[in-house]
Each structure stands twice: as C-alpha cells, then as structure tokens.
Write a protein that holds these residues in place. Sequence first.
Motif, mmCIF file in Angstrom:
data_model
loop_
_atom_site.group_PDB
_atom_site.id
_atom_site.type_symbol
_atom_site.label_atom_id
_atom_site.label_comp_id
_atom_site.label_asym_id
_atom_site.label_seq_id
_atom_site.Cartn_x
_atom_site.Cartn_y
_atom_site.Cartn_z
ATOM 1 N N ALA A 141 0.834 -1.209 0.000
ATOM 2 C CA ALA A 141 0.000 0.000 0.000
ATOM 3 C C ALA A 141 0.867 1.257 0.000
ATOM 4 O O ALA A 141 0.577 2.218 -0.716
ATOM 5 N N ALA A 142 1.931 1.252 0.770
ATOM 6 C CA ALA A 142 2.835 2.399 0.786
ATOM 7 C C ALA A 142 3.533 2.556 -0.559
ATOM 8 O O ALA A 142 3.654 3.668 -1.084
ATOM 9 N N ARG A 143 3.989 1.436 -1.139
ATOM 10 C CA ARG A 143 4.650 1.495 -2.447
ATOM 11 C C ARG A 143 3.724 2.037 -3.524
ATOM 12 O O ARG A 143 4.158 2.760 -4.426
ATOM 13 N N LYS A 144 2.455 1.713 -3.432
ATOM 14 C CA LYS A 144 1.489 2.241 -4.397
ATOM 15 C C LYS A 144 1.452 3.766 -4.333
ATOM 16 O O LYS A 144 1.423 4.435 -5.368
ATOM 17 N N THR A 145 1.501 4.307 -3.129
ATOM 18 C CA THR A 145 1.548 5.765 -2.975
ATOM 19 C C THR A 145 2.823 6.315 -3.588
ATOM 20 O O THR A 145 2.784 7.295 -4.333
ATOM 21 N N CYS A 146 3.951 5.698 -3.265
ATOM 22 C CA CYS A 146 5.224 6.167 -3.830
ATOM 23 C C CYS A 146 5.218 6.066 -5.353
ATOM 24 O O CYS A 146 5.691 6.970 -6.040
ATOM 25 N N ASP A 147 4.681 4.973 -5.888
ATOM 26 C CA ASP A 147 4.613 4.797 -7.340
ATOM 27 C C ASP A 147 3.753 5.882 -7.987
ATOM 28 O O ASP A 147 4.072 6.368 -9.067
ATOM 29 N N ASN A 148 2.657 6.247 -7.337
ATOM 30 C CA ASN A 148 1.758 7.260 -7.891
ATOM 31 C C ASN A 148 2.371 8.653 -7.883
ATOM 32 O O ASN A 148 2.055 9.475 -8.738
ATOM 33 N N LYS A 196 16.425 0.689 -5.828
ATOM 34 C CA LYS A 196 17.792 0.352 -5.419
ATOM 35 C C LYS A 196 18.434 1.505 -4.654
ATOM 36 O O LYS A 196 18.980 1.302 -3.578
ATOM 37 N N LEU A 197 18.387 2.697 -5.214
ATOM 38 C CA LEU A 197 18.966 3.863 -4.542
ATOM 39 C C LEU A 197 17.975 4.505 -3.582
ATOM 40 O O LEU A 197 18.368 5.098 -2.582
ATOM 41 N N LEU A 198 16.699 4.398 -3.896
ATOM 42 C CA LEU A 198 15.643 4.960 -3.069
ATOM 43 C C LEU A 198 14.653 3.864 -2.688
ATOM 44 O O LEU A 198 14.352 2.994 -3.484
ATOM 45 N N ASP A 204 9.519 4.619 2.091
ATOM 46 C CA ASP A 204 9.434 4.529 3.549
ATOM 47 C C ASP A 204 8.037 4.933 3.966
ATOM 48 O O ASP A 204 7.438 5.824 3.365
ATOM 49 N N GLU A 205 7.505 4.273 4.997
ATOM 50 C CA GLU A 205 6.149 4.576 5.419
ATOM 51 C C GLU A 205 6.055 4.743 6.932
ATOM 52 O O GLU A 205 6.888 4.230 7.674
ATOM 53 N N ARG A 241 6.989 8.058 1.573
ATOM 54 C CA ARG A 241 7.908 8.950 0.863
ATOM 55 C C ARG A 241 9.157 8.182 0.474
ATOM 56 O O ARG A 241 9.594 7.281 1.196
ATOM 57 N N LEU A 242 9.745 8.557 -0.644
ATOM 58 C CA LEU A 242 11.020 7.966 -1.043
ATOM 59 C C LEU A 242 12.131 8.546 -0.184
ATOM 60 O O LEU A 242 12.192 9.760 0.029
ATOM 61 N N ILE A 243 12.990 7.655 0.311
ATOM 62 C CA ILE A 243 14.185 8.087 1.029
ATOM 63 C C ILE A 243 15.356 7.220 0.569
ATOM 64 O O ILE A 243 15.174 6.204 -0.097
ATOM 65 N N ASP A 244 16.552 7.626 0.938
ATOM 66 C CA ASP A 244 17.753 6.873 0.616
ATOM 67 C C ASP A 244 17.603 5.430 1.089
ATOM 68 O O ASP A 244 17.205 5.181 2.241
ATOM 69 N N ALA A 245 17.895 4.477 0.216
ATOM 70 C CA ALA A 245 17.705 3.056 0.523
ATOM 71 C C ALA A 245 18.505 2.626 1.747
ATOM 72 O O ALA A 245 17.992 1.905 2.612
ATOM 73 N N GLY A 246 19.742 3.070 1.850
ATOM 74 C CA GLY A 246 20.567 2.703 3.000
ATOM 75 C C GLY A 246 20.003 3.241 4.299
ATOM 76 O O GLY A 246 19.992 2.535 5.323
ATOM 77 N N ASP A 247 19.506 4.477 4.271
ATOM 78 C CA ASP A 247 18.898 5.057 5.469
ATOM 79 C C ASP A 247 17.647 4.290 5.870
ATOM 80 O O ASP A 247 17.426 4.013 7.049
ATOM 81 N N ASN A 248 16.819 3.941 4.894
ATOM 82 C CA ASN A 248 15.588 3.214 5.182
ATOM 83 C C ASN A 248 15.888 1.844 5.778
ATOM 84 O O ASN A 248 15.262 1.425 6.763
ATOM 85 N N GLN A 249 16.838 1.148 5.214
ATOM 86 C CA GLN A 249 17.177 -0.186 5.710
ATOM 87 C C GLN A 249 17.811 -0.124 7.097
ATOM 88 O O GLN A 249 17.533 -0.968 7.952
#
Length: 99
Positions: A23-30, A38-40, A43-44, A64-72
């Motif tokens: 559901a969060a990815r759908k928002t980011c995709d939209n 990979k780079l982003l 995040d929810e 929202r999209l954030i840096d992948a390393g920060d999110n992980q």
Amino acid sequence: MPGATTPLHRTLNTATQDANNAAARKTCDNVWVPYDGKLLNCDEYPFASTEEGAAKGDGNYSARLIDAGDNQAAGRWLNSNYTLNRILDGDALSIAITP
C-alpha cells in the motif's frame, strides 16, 4: 497521527506487513514514478510492522522515497528496539518525537 496519541500495535503477521508495504509502495509509485528501488526506498509511517500500517485502509499514513541505505538502517534499528524492549506480537507501543 497514529502512535502519537493512540498506540500502534506490532504485528508479526507477514501477510499484514507485506500488505502495508504494498500500500505504501502504491503511494510512492503514484507520486514518484519511476524509481528503481535500489537507490531509493519507499518509507512509510506507521511502520509496516504495525497493525496501523498503510494497508489498514483509513488513509492515515504517509509514504515517501528516502535513501535506501537510510531506510534499511532504520528498519534494523526498529527491529532491534522491538527485541530490546520485548515488544511482542500484538503489543502496543507509542512513538515520542523529541527535538
């Protein structure tokens, strides 16, 4: 926002966690099309590991999209805090933001 005045509830149910992520990815995709994941990362909040996540259906979440390393890193930190504080499946938790 959930977690500030009403508690969140941890879930170990992988189907719920996956639905929250989707559901969060759908928002980011939209909003941020395209991104490769990979780079982003998307995040929810509330966290996908809570019953109150994006798939709850009440629209009371943010993504929202954030840096992948920060999110992980944040995900690892959250999981370690669940363990350190013995927050089990179904347990309530609150989030306090302090400057």
